[in-house]
Write a protein that holds these residues in place. Structure first.
Motif, PDB file in Angstrom:
ATOM      1  N   CYS A  12      18.681  38.954  84.886  1.00  0.00           N
ATOM      2  CA  CYS A  12      17.893  37.869  85.446  1.00  0.00           C
ATOM      3  C   CYS A  12      17.191  38.317  86.726  1.00  0.00           C
ATOM      4  N   CYS A  15      19.013  36.064  89.634  1.00  0.00           N
ATOM      5  CA  CYS A  15      20.418  36.178  90.060  1.00  0.00           C
ATOM      6  C   CYS A  15      21.114  37.419  89.519  1.00  0.00           C
ATOM      7  N   GLY A  17      22.072  37.978  86.651  1.00  0.00           N
ATOM      8  CA  GLY A  17      22.961  37.639  85.546  1.00  0.00           C
ATOM      9  C   GLY A  17      22.431  38.196  84.227  1.00  0.00           C
ATOM     10  N   CYS A  53      18.876  33.228  81.179  1.00  0.00           N
ATOM     11  CA  CYS A  53      19.980  33.791  81.965  1.00  0.00           C
ATOM     12  C   CYS A  53      21.279  33.036  81.679  1.00  0.00           C
ATOM     13  N   CYS A  56      22.395  31.532  85.624  1.00  0.00           N
ATOM     14  CA  CYS A  56      21.652  30.474  86.344  1.00  0.00           C
ATOM     15  C   CYS A  56      20.728  29.680  85.423  1.00  0.00           C
TER      16      CYS A  56
END
Ligand code: SAH
Ligand code: TMP
Ligand code: ZN
Length: 413
Positions: A12, A15, A17, A53, A56
């Motif tokens: 991501c 973040c 992720g 993601c 998030c």
């Protein structure tokens, strides 16, 4: 195929992720790169894929196109090209003036002010303002309307410089621009630098909920890097010391949401925030299953549209398109719409006329040339402006012409 893009690993951009890809729209050109017919330069292509993601919930492109390739001196999109959008932005400016900009020496900053469609009303009200717009040509059009503009990309450095030279802003506003900016960390550090302690960041962008509901996959193209939701925007805000304090659904551009952010604890969130979060939960908007089923419907639209146009052409019908939108790059290139299926695209934008659409290379003709003798069919690429365009082109239907749309499904109107 040119391979000068940055290939982003499947993490991501917000973040870090894990990103799960769910839609592959293939090899795509720059959506706003309208070419002269004799341009010998090799066309730029990238791989248009979308993922979500797992941490998030932000939906985003997997590959990032360098910003200077998209937002240039000759960026052709003009926000003032639609009367509905002009009215929308005049109303938006009036609202900002009546709410965030009431104080003495109020100051408004707009990211991506384009040709000044919103800020001209702020300027006319005598309120201090600054547009930040990297595309030089449209920035100059804004200046012609009495709007102050910096030709720059908004990011941390730009924001720090604005705060130092002009002071902090009561409101920072962005329409159809934040979703264009992959580097949100820098943008939020900039917002933190340029916003007054109780200031608001207000932005509106196409809403993933509407895109999924209406299968409007053509909202996905190089410039649209993020597809926001209340959930992903709230997570984004929290990372940077902001709260999501209001959301408002907007009918423009096929369905958008206007988000209001302010620093944590400075404002009470409106009930609309919890309501939209609950709605997203209820429809399982971020679930991979939902997004994969959207991708399956997208594939169905491609098959239906190609089949319809192939049949109409085989029957000898003439077919043109209306609105050389950035969105239509995705449709033409993903669905294989060649000049043999669509002879030309009509559009009001001078900077697009006399050129070829990116990738698919359909010739762009002036909208004023959409006159009798009319074609049998017109595929409406600017479906988000359907009401405005159909009201203007009533003679086409009166002459027996038929509109074709593909949102939410392929239909002859
Ligand atoms: N706000 C207008 C324009 C949207 S088009 C409207 O809603 O119609 C997106 C605009 O964002 C383009 O004019 C582009 O040049 C600009 N843009 C892209 N990246 C930007 C950045 N980092 N900061 C400010 N503007 C940016
Ligand atoms: P957009 O969907 O990104 O706003 O782009 C709309 C495109 O359609 C833009 O190139 C201008 C064109 N257009 C017309 O040709 N006629 C119209 O009446 C309107 C509203 C837009
Ligand atoms: Zn994330």
């Amino acid at each position: 195929m040119t391979t000068t893009t940055t290939t982003v690993p499947h993490v991501c951009r917000v973040c870090s992720g894990p990103l799960t890809p769910f839609l592959d729209l293939g090899r795509q050109p720059l959506s706003d790169a309208f070419r002269l017919p004799d341009d010998p330069a090799e066309e730029f292509f990238f791989h248009l894929r979308v993922g979500v993601c797992g941490d998030c919930a932000m939906v985003q492109l997997l590959e990032e196109v360098p910003r200077d390739r998209m937002f240039r001196e000759d960026y052709p999109y003009r926000s003032s090209g639609s009367s509905v959008m002009r009215a929308h932005f005049t109303e938006t400016a009036r609202r900002l003036l009546a709410t965030e900009l009431r104080g003495d020496d109020a100051f408004a900053v707009e990211l991506g002010c384009n040709d000044g469609v919103m800020l001209r009303t702020v300027s006319e009200a005598g309120v201090r303002h600054l547009g930040v717009e990297p595309s030089g040509g449209v920035a100059e059009l804004a200046r012609g309307k009495g709007v102050r503009v910096r030709t720059a990309f908004f990011e941390e450095d730009t924001a720090r410089d604005i705060a130092a030279t002009e002071g902090r802003a009561d409101v920072v506003y962005a329409a159809n621009t934040l979703c264009h900016i992959p580097y949100l960390d820098s943008v939020f550090r900039g917002l933190d630098a340029v916003l007054k302690p109780t200031g608001a960041f207000v932005f509106e962008d196409p809403y993933l909920g509407d895109i999924v509901e209406r299968t409007s996959f053509d909202q996905i193209y190089d410039e649209h890097f993020y597809f926001f939701t209340a959930r992903s925007v709230r997570a984004l805000a929290h990372r940077h010391g902001f709260d999501l304090v209001d959301v408002e659904r907007l009918p423009v551009h096929g369905g958008e949401v206007r988000y209001t952010l302010s620093r944590t604890g400075t404002r009470t969130p409106s009930p609309a925030v919890a309501a939209l979060l609950a709605e997203e939960e209820g429809t399982a908007l971020h679930d991979l299953k939902t997004l994969e089923s959207f991708a399956t419907r997208v594939d169905g639209v491609r098959a239906d549209l190609h089949a319809l146009l192939t049949r109409l052409r085989a029957e000898g019908a003439s077919v043109v398109a209306y609105g050389a939108t950035a969105k239509s790059a995705t449709v033409t290139n993903y669905c294989g719409l060649t000049p043999a299926l669509i002879s030309r695209v009509h559009d009001t934008t001078p900077a697009k006329q006399g050129r070829l659409t990116p990738g698919a290379r359909l010739p762009v003709h002036p909208a004023s040339d959409f006159t009798a003798p009319y074609p049998d069919y017109a595929l409406l690429f600017a479906w988000n402006h359907a009401e405005e365009i159909m009201a203007k082109e009533t003679a086409f239907r009166a002459a027996g012409g038929k509109w074709i749309t593909y949102v939410p499904e392929v239909r002859v109107l």
